[in-house]
Design a protein around this motif. Structure first.
Motif, PDB file in Angstrom:
ATOM      1  N   MET A  43       0.866  -1.195   0.000  1.00  0.00           N
ATOM      2  CA  MET A  43       0.000   0.000   0.000  1.00  0.00           C
ATOM      3  C   MET A  43       0.897   1.237   0.000  1.00  0.00           C
ATOM      4  O   MET A  43       2.026   1.188   0.487  1.00  0.00           O
ATOM      5  CB  MET A  43      -0.907  -0.015   1.226  1.00  0.00           C
ATOM      6  N   GLU A  76       1.081  -4.892   3.009  1.00  0.00           N
ATOM      7  CA  GLU A  76       0.721  -5.374   1.675  1.00  0.00           C
ATOM      8  C   GLU A  76      -0.727  -5.834   1.686  1.00  0.00           C
ATOM      9  O   GLU A  76      -1.278  -6.200   2.724  1.00  0.00           O
ATOM     10  CB  GLU A  76       1.587  -6.572   1.296  1.00  0.00           C
ATOM     11  N   GLY A  77      -1.347  -5.838   0.534  1.00  0.00           N
ATOM     12  CA  GLY A  77      -2.708  -6.341   0.408  1.00  0.00           C
ATOM     13  C   GLY A  77      -2.789  -7.275  -0.792  1.00  0.00           C
ATOM     14  O   GLY A  77      -1.993  -7.137  -1.743  1.00  0.00           O
ATOM     15  N   GLU A 125      -5.967  -3.151  -6.657  1.00  0.00           N
ATOM     16  CA  GLU A 125      -6.597  -4.445  -6.888  1.00  0.00           C
ATOM     17  C   GLU A 125      -6.988  -4.609  -8.344  1.00  0.00           C
ATOM     18  O   GLU A 125      -7.468  -3.651  -8.970  1.00  0.00           O
ATOM     19  CB  GLU A 125      -7.878  -4.567  -6.054  1.00  0.00           C
ATOM     20  N   THR A 142      -5.418   3.011   6.860  1.00  0.00           N
ATOM     21  CA  THR A 142      -4.545   1.946   7.350  1.00  0.00           C
ATOM     22  C   THR A 142      -3.546   2.494   8.360  1.00  0.00           C
ATOM     23  O   THR A 142      -2.987   3.587   8.171  1.00  0.00           O
ATOM     24  CB  THR A 142      -3.838   1.233   6.172  1.00  0.00           C
ATOM     25  N   LYS A 166      -7.905   3.783   1.238  1.00  0.00           N
ATOM     26  CA  LYS A 166      -8.241   3.089   2.494  1.00  0.00           C
ATOM     27  C   LYS A 166      -7.595   3.729   3.711  1.00  0.00           C
ATOM     28  O   LYS A 166      -6.590   4.422   3.597  1.00  0.00           O
ATOM     29  CB  LYS A 166      -7.745   1.644   2.422  1.00  0.00           C
ATOM     30  N   LYS A 192      -4.655   1.360  -2.072  1.00  0.00           N
ATOM     31  CA  LYS A 192      -4.518  -0.099  -2.190  1.00  0.00           C
ATOM     32  C   LYS A 192      -4.846  -0.415  -3.647  1.00  0.00           C
ATOM     33  O   LYS A 192      -5.722   0.232  -4.242  1.00  0.00           O
ATOM     34  CB  LYS A 192      -5.521  -0.768  -1.243  1.00  0.00           C
TER      35      LYS A 192
END
Ligand code: UTP
Length: 418
Positions: free
Chosen positions: A192, A209-210, A367, A346, A344, A365
């Motif tokens: 991230m 990390e995601g 995706e 975090t 996000k 993040k």
């Protein structure tokens, strides 16, 4: 000085990420090793690119580039008994001959549900107390009893939940399904990034990390050897669904037969949106090719548009129930899908080593979305099914799409789901 450290130091300097090593000397040998491995595994050029993309999106918003038009579908309830029987027989034969496998995507973080552990281990409160994984395993077991063959079951996990997922299967004796027919594979992770471009440190020795989104499935399948295993087994059709729909029919012979007959390489099940504003992406075409337009992207006018029969023109929701021919890997190659940005909240370690918990989003993040794969193909087969029979998602802790609503829908269906 160790070689890994020197490499990591060079990299962090080159990409202006030196804060990642700021607390290195305070770490244990094991923590140091893990941090260096994390740094060395990052593609910093890609992260720079994604950061610039995120900034541009935040400043200018997201705009769909391309012409959106409707896509056709076949309504399952409009098929005749003969048609249904023919699809079912065809699908059953493919399954019996080993030409079919089920894939469950279970690498998500399940943040909205807030369960401590992989989402698949969640118990929605059925009398049997089956976990979400067990519900799916039961369907595979039923198919085994009916057809006499074990259907291969591939389960995508993430680095965060892989060990706990495997432990859940081991502790439950693989729910009585054939252990050798269950294969786990791990999806990739991406760090991230703070809004100032710095990679997020969530502990002094750990980068936040995601998982790289359900669209990470194609690269994960190739990298892990699953794509090769599918070829080796002679599997032609792959059903790909999520872990959190308790009514998912992960071995539906009608859908398999329908795909085989369609002559198309990809397919999806849809259902009509509850209302134009339901938070679900809908099937459509973009520049003449299949696409899913997100609820955040669709205009009010498009969402509300109806045809001459009063049906929504863009009303077929994508419910993460898709079918892919194993040839998709040849068409798509190994480049992977584009990444989308989510903003996000975090927690992070600041420059003084203090842990900060922000009260508003502070980091990006990234995706990939599985439905971006559709745009690689000229056409896709869409089968419209009914919500009550096949869709009971577990997303939120309470209210809509929660364990309580999923349990009620499951119980209303009886346990005769396949
Ligand atoms: P969602 O997008 O609903 O995410 O995933 P989630 O992780 O379940 O929940 P939230 O958004 O954090 O609350 C839909 C399906 O895709 C899988 C999930 O496990 C779920 O089955 N998924 C999602 C992955 O396998 N990997 C991912 O990186 C993201």
């Amino acid at each position: 000085m160790n070689e890994k450290f020197i490499k990591a130091q060079e990299l962090t300097k080159k990409y202006d990420q030196e804060h990642l090593l700021a607390f290195y000397n305070e770490l244990s040998a094991c923590e140091q090793e893990n941090l260096l491995d994390q740094i060395l595994s990052i593609d910093f050029d890609l992260m720079n690119e994604l950061f610039l993309q995120a900034k541009a999106e935040m400043e200018g918003g997201t705009e769909i580039k391309g012409e959106i038009t409707p896509i056709g579908c076949v309504e399952k309830s409009a098929l005749s008994a003969n048609e249904l029987k023919a699809y079912e027989e065809k699908g059953r034969k493919i399954m019996k001959d080993g030409g079919f496998a089920a894939v469950t995507m279970a690498g998500g973080q399940g943040t909205r549900l807030g369960h401590n552990g992989p989402k698949g281990t969640y118990d929605i409160g059925l009398e049997s107390h089956m976990s979400l994984f067990e519900i799916q395993a039961m369907r595979l077991k039923k198919k085994k009893e009916e057809l006499g063959v074990n259907i291969p079951w591939y389960i995508m996990t993430s680095k965060e939940n892989d060990a706990a997922t495997k432990a859940h299967f081991e502790a439950n004796n693989y729910f009585g399904y054939d252990k050798d027919s269950i294969m786990f594979f791990v999806q990739c992770m991406l760090p991230m990034i703070h809004t100032n471009g710095k990679v997020v440190l969530c502990e002094k020795g750990k980068i936040k990390e995601g998982a790289d989104g359900h669209g990470g499935i194609f690269t994960a399948m190739i990298k892990s050897g699953v794509a090769a295993d599918i070829k080796k087994r002679g599997v032609n059709w792959l059903f790909v669904g999520g872990i959190d729909n308790v009514l998912v029919r992960l071995c539906d012979p009608v859908f398999v037969g329908y795909m085989e007959e369609s002559g198309k390489m990809i397919g999806g099940k849809s259902l009509i949106k509850r209302d134009p504003y339901e938070k679900a992406g809908v099937f459509c075409k973009k520049d003449g090719k299949p696409y899913v337009i997100e609820y955040t992207e669709i205009s009010k006018e498009m969402a509300e548009m109806v045809d001459e029969n009063g049906q929504y023109v863009y009303g077929d929701a994508h419910i993460l129930c898709n079918m892919f021919n194993s040839k998709v890997f040849d068409v798509m190659g190994d480049k992977g899908l584009p990444y989308h940005t989510a903003f996000k909240k975090t927690a992070y370690i600041d420059e003084n080593g203090n842990e900060i918990t922000p009260d508003k989003p502070n980091a990006y993040k990234f995706e990939a979305f599985i439905f971006d794969a559709f745009n690689f193909f000229d056409d896709m087969a869409i089968l419209r099914i009914t919500r009550e029979e096949e869709f009971a998602p577990v997303k939120n802790k309470e209210g809509e799409d929660s364990p309580a609503t999923a349990k009620a829908l499951y119980e209303a269906c009886g346990e005769e789901i396949y």
